[in-house]
Design a protein around this motif. Structure first.
Motif, PDB file in Angstrom:
ATOM      1  N   GLY A 130      78.648  23.241   4.104  1.00  0.00           N
ATOM      2  CA  GLY A 130      78.166  22.532   2.895  1.00  0.00           C
ATOM      3  C   GLY A 130      78.199  23.444   1.702  1.00  0.00           C
ATOM      4  O   GLY A 130      78.392  24.410   1.574  1.00  0.00           O
ATOM      5  N   PHE A 131      78.518  22.919   0.351  1.00  0.00           N
ATOM      6  CA  PHE A 131      78.625  23.447  -0.917  1.00  0.00           C
ATOM      7  C   PHE A 131      77.357  23.088  -1.667  1.00  0.00           C
ATOM      8  O   PHE A 131      77.112  21.933  -1.931  1.00  0.00           O
ATOM      9  N   VAL A 132      76.560  24.032  -2.015  1.00  0.00           N
ATOM     10  CA  VAL A 132      75.243  24.012  -2.680  1.00  0.00           C
ATOM     11  C   VAL A 132      75.242  23.829  -4.373  1.00  0.00           C
ATOM     12  O   VAL A 132      76.055  24.746  -4.964  1.00  0.00           O
ATOM     13  N   GLY A 133      74.720  23.034  -4.892  1.00  0.00           N
ATOM     14  CA  GLY A 133      74.555  23.116  -6.400  1.00  0.00           C
ATOM     15  C   GLY A 133      73.206  22.717  -6.754  1.00  0.00           C
ATOM     16  O   GLY A 133      72.480  22.103  -6.125  1.00  0.00           O
ATOM     17  N   PHE A 134      72.672  23.637  -7.994  1.00  0.00           N
ATOM     18  CA  PHE A 134      71.250  23.049  -8.503  1.00  0.00           C
ATOM     19  C   PHE A 134      71.549  22.587  -9.811  1.00  0.00           C
ATOM     20  O   PHE A 134      72.540  22.891 -10.585  1.00  0.00           O
ATOM     21  N   GLY A 135      70.612  21.658 -10.014  1.00  0.00           N
ATOM     22  CA  GLY A 135      70.542  21.089 -11.510  1.00  0.00           C
ATOM     23  C   GLY A 135      69.161  21.136 -11.955  1.00  0.00           C
ATOM     24  O   GLY A 135      68.265  20.644 -11.282  1.00  0.00           O
ATOM     25  N   ASP A 136      69.015  21.316 -13.153  1.00  0.00           N
ATOM     26  CA  ASP A 136      67.656  21.162 -13.715  1.00  0.00           C
ATOM     27  C   ASP A 136      67.513  20.304 -14.996  1.00  0.00           C
ATOM     28  O   ASP A 136      68.676  20.130 -15.516  1.00  0.00           O
ATOM     29  N   ALA A 137      66.515  19.791 -15.456  1.00  0.00           N
ATOM     30  CA  ALA A 137      66.224  18.930 -16.551  1.00  0.00           C
ATOM     31  C   ALA A 137      64.752  18.908 -17.128  1.00  0.00           C
ATOM     32  O   ALA A 137      63.945  19.027 -16.162  1.00  0.00           O
ATOM     33  N   GLU A 138      64.694  19.022 -18.311  1.00  0.00           N
ATOM     34  CA  GLU A 138      63.524  18.919 -19.104  1.00  0.00           C
ATOM     35  C   GLU A 138      63.772  18.305 -20.483  1.00  0.00           C
ATOM     36  O   GLU A 138      64.788  18.491 -20.830  1.00  0.00           O
ATOM     37  N   PRO A 139      62.796  18.072 -21.050  1.00  0.00           N
ATOM     38  CA  PRO A 139      62.937  17.396 -22.416  1.00  0.00           C
ATOM     39  C   PRO A 139      63.634  18.307 -23.423  1.00  0.00           C
ATOM     40  O   PRO A 139      64.194  17.624 -24.314  1.00  0.00           O
ATOM     41  N   SER A 140      63.642  19.651 -23.426  1.00  0.00           N
ATOM     42  CA  SER A 140      64.358  20.434 -24.205  1.00  0.00           C
ATOM     43  C   SER A 140      65.844  20.465 -23.989  1.00  0.00           C
ATOM     44  O   SER A 140      66.508  20.962 -24.798  1.00  0.00           O
ATOM     45  N   ASN A 141      66.214  19.922 -22.824  1.00  0.00           N
ATOM     46  CA  ASN A 141      67.861  20.268 -22.511  1.00  0.00           C
ATOM     47  C   ASN A 141      68.624  18.916 -22.189  1.00  0.00           C
ATOM     48  O   ASN A 141      69.416  18.812 -21.398  1.00  0.00           O
ATOM     49  N   VAL A 142      67.737  17.710 -22.525  1.00  0.00           N
ATOM     50  CA  VAL A 142      68.469  16.379 -22.128  1.00  0.00           C
ATOM     51  C   VAL A 142      68.623  15.808 -23.600  1.00  0.00           C
ATOM     52  O   VAL A 142      67.726  16.018 -24.582  1.00  0.00           O
ATOM     53  N   SER A 143      69.593  14.828 -23.693  1.00  0.00           N
ATOM     54  CA  SER A 143      69.769  13.941 -24.945  1.00  0.00           C
ATOM     55  C   SER A 143      68.511  12.924 -25.052  1.00  0.00           C
ATOM     56  O   SER A 143      67.600  12.827 -24.206  1.00  0.00           O
ATOM     57  N   ALA A 144      68.205  12.753 -26.328  1.00  0.00           N
ATOM     58  CA  ALA A 144      67.144  11.803 -26.571  1.00  0.00           C
ATOM     59  C   ALA A 144      67.111  10.457 -26.011  1.00  0.00           C
ATOM     60  O   ALA A 144      66.324   9.715 -25.616  1.00  0.00           O
ATOM     61  N   ARG A 145      68.588  10.145 -25.701  1.00  0.00           N
ATOM     62  CA  ARG A 145      68.839   8.982 -24.931  1.00  0.00           C
ATOM     63  C   ARG A 145      68.313   8.842 -23.622  1.00  0.00           C
ATOM     64  O   ARG A 145      68.114   7.468 -23.347  1.00  0.00           O
ATOM     65  N   VAL A 146      68.052   9.968 -23.055  1.00  0.00           N
ATOM     66  CA  VAL A 146      67.567   9.863 -21.693  1.00  0.00           C
ATOM     67  C   VAL A 146      66.224  10.659 -21.396  1.00  0.00           C
ATOM     68  O   VAL A 146      65.947  10.880 -20.578  1.00  0.00           O
ATOM     69  N   ARG A 147      65.581  10.694 -22.645  1.00  0.00           N
ATOM     70  CA  ARG A 147      64.169  11.240 -22.529  1.00  0.00           C
ATOM     71  C   ARG A 147      63.526  10.399 -21.561  1.00  0.00           C
ATOM     72  O   ARG A 147      63.439   9.274 -21.827  1.00  0.00           O
ATOM     73  N   GLY A 148      62.526  10.879 -20.731  1.00  0.00           N
ATOM     74  CA  GLY A 148      61.923  10.088 -19.688  1.00  0.00           C
ATOM     75  C   GLY A 148      62.569   9.870 -18.413  1.00  0.00           C
ATOM     76  O   GLY A 148      61.934   9.377 -17.484  1.00  0.00           O
ATOM     77  N   ALA A 149      63.955  10.284 -18.397  1.00  0.00           N
ATOM     78  CA  ALA A 149      64.559  10.174 -16.998  1.00  0.00           C
ATOM     79  C   ALA A 149      64.984  11.597 -16.814  1.00  0.00           C
ATOM     80  O   ALA A 149      66.147  11.624 -16.056  1.00  0.00           O
ATOM     81  N   GLU A 150      64.491  12.427 -16.946  1.00  0.00           N
ATOM     82  CA  GLU A 150      64.761  13.796 -16.389  1.00  0.00           C
ATOM     83  C   GLU A 150      64.855  14.080 -15.008  1.00  0.00           C
ATOM     84  O   GLU A 150      65.785  14.934 -14.680  1.00  0.00           O
ATOM     85  N   MET A 151      64.188  13.510 -14.115  1.00  0.00           N
ATOM     86  CA  MET A 151      64.469  13.513 -12.838  1.00  0.00           C
ATOM     87  C   MET A 151      65.585  12.872 -12.318  1.00  0.00           C
ATOM     88  O   MET A 151      66.554  13.852 -11.470  1.00  0.00           O
TER      89      MET A 151
END
Length: 251
Positions: free
Chosen positions: A102-123
């Motif tokens: 397996g090759f592992v990767g992590f991803g994070d998202a919060e209102p400050s680092n996502v586009s306004a177009r996808v606010r509310g879909a951070e998960m």
């Protein structure tokens, strides 16, 4: 049915139509990506932003399918997440084969680092970023994915003096980003040759080069092309083929 192998000449023509005049280094980088990973700009596997190429989520998934990826496991990392504040962290593991560790990767998202177009879909954004990172590691993709960029495509905040600046002409920009994107969408949707479309556009607009056309001229052409492609694609193809260069025949 297998997708056709990307042809660099066709891809380069589409890149110039989509992005305008690209520097030689950008075309060289695109050629290397196509040669090494069989990605396609026409299919939307990569995109060009701020002077660099980025791979897309759909492009990575197509690459994984071509390489017969055995599976992808994704799970939230709750100890680093904060759901009430819309902060999410995911861990993705890509298995290239049944015996792969397996090759592992992590991803994070919060209102400050996502586009306004996808606010509310951070998960969902965090999950996508984790999968993208794991896939890039697994298949040796050295460029970043566009979904991993924070606030991509956000319009720049205007300066106080901006309201005093008169509207700029569209010459040299193929009618602006929205018109250009619509034109490229039509080319993709109806599988048209970008070189022939460009030649037809120049003839339609009555200019020596497409960059000399006004925004109104380009908008009229795009509307005309979309309507014709929808109503009678075969007739449109005949029209476009009339702009094909005549190839000399051997005696």
């Amino acid at each position: 049915m297998k997708a056709p192998r990307p042809n660099f000449a066709h891809e380069a023509s589409f890149a110039k139509l989509l992005c305008g005049d690209l520097p030689e280094a950008a075309l060289d980088a695109l050629q290397e990506l196509i040669g090494r990973h069989k990605v396609s700009l026409v299919r939307g596997d990569v995109t060009y932003l701020d002077g660099g190429w980025y791979v897309t989520h759909s492009g990575l998934l197509r690459l994984a399918a071509r390489r017969h990826c055995a599976g992808i496991h994704v799970q939230p990392v709750l100890k680093f997440s904060n759901p009430p504040n819309s902060r999410w962290v995911f861990r993705a593991t890509v298995f290239k084969s049944r015996t792969c560790k397996g090759f592992v990767g992590f991803g994070d998202a919060e209102p400050s680092n996502v586009s306004a177009r996808v606010r509310g879909a951070e998960m969902r954004v965090a999950e996508t970023r984790a999968v993208n990172r794991a896939l890039r590691k697994a298949y040796g993709i050295g460029i970043c994915s566009v979904e991993e960029i924070g606030s991509v495509g956000e319009p720049a905040k205007s300066q106080p003096q901006a309201s005093k600046i008169p509207p700029q002409p569209a010459n040299g920009n193929y009618g602006g980003p929205k018109v250009r994107d619509r034109l490229c969408q039509i080319i993709r949707q109806h599988q048209l040759d970008p070189n022939l479309v460009k030649s037809y556009a120049v003839d339609f607009c009555g200019t020596k080069a497409l960059r000399e056309a006004t925004r109104a001229q380009v908008e009229n052409f795009v509307a005309h092309l979309a309507d014709w492609a929808q109503k009678d694609r075969n007739a449109l193809l005949c029209q476009l083929n009339s702009y094909s260069p005549v190839k000399g025949r051997a005696a």
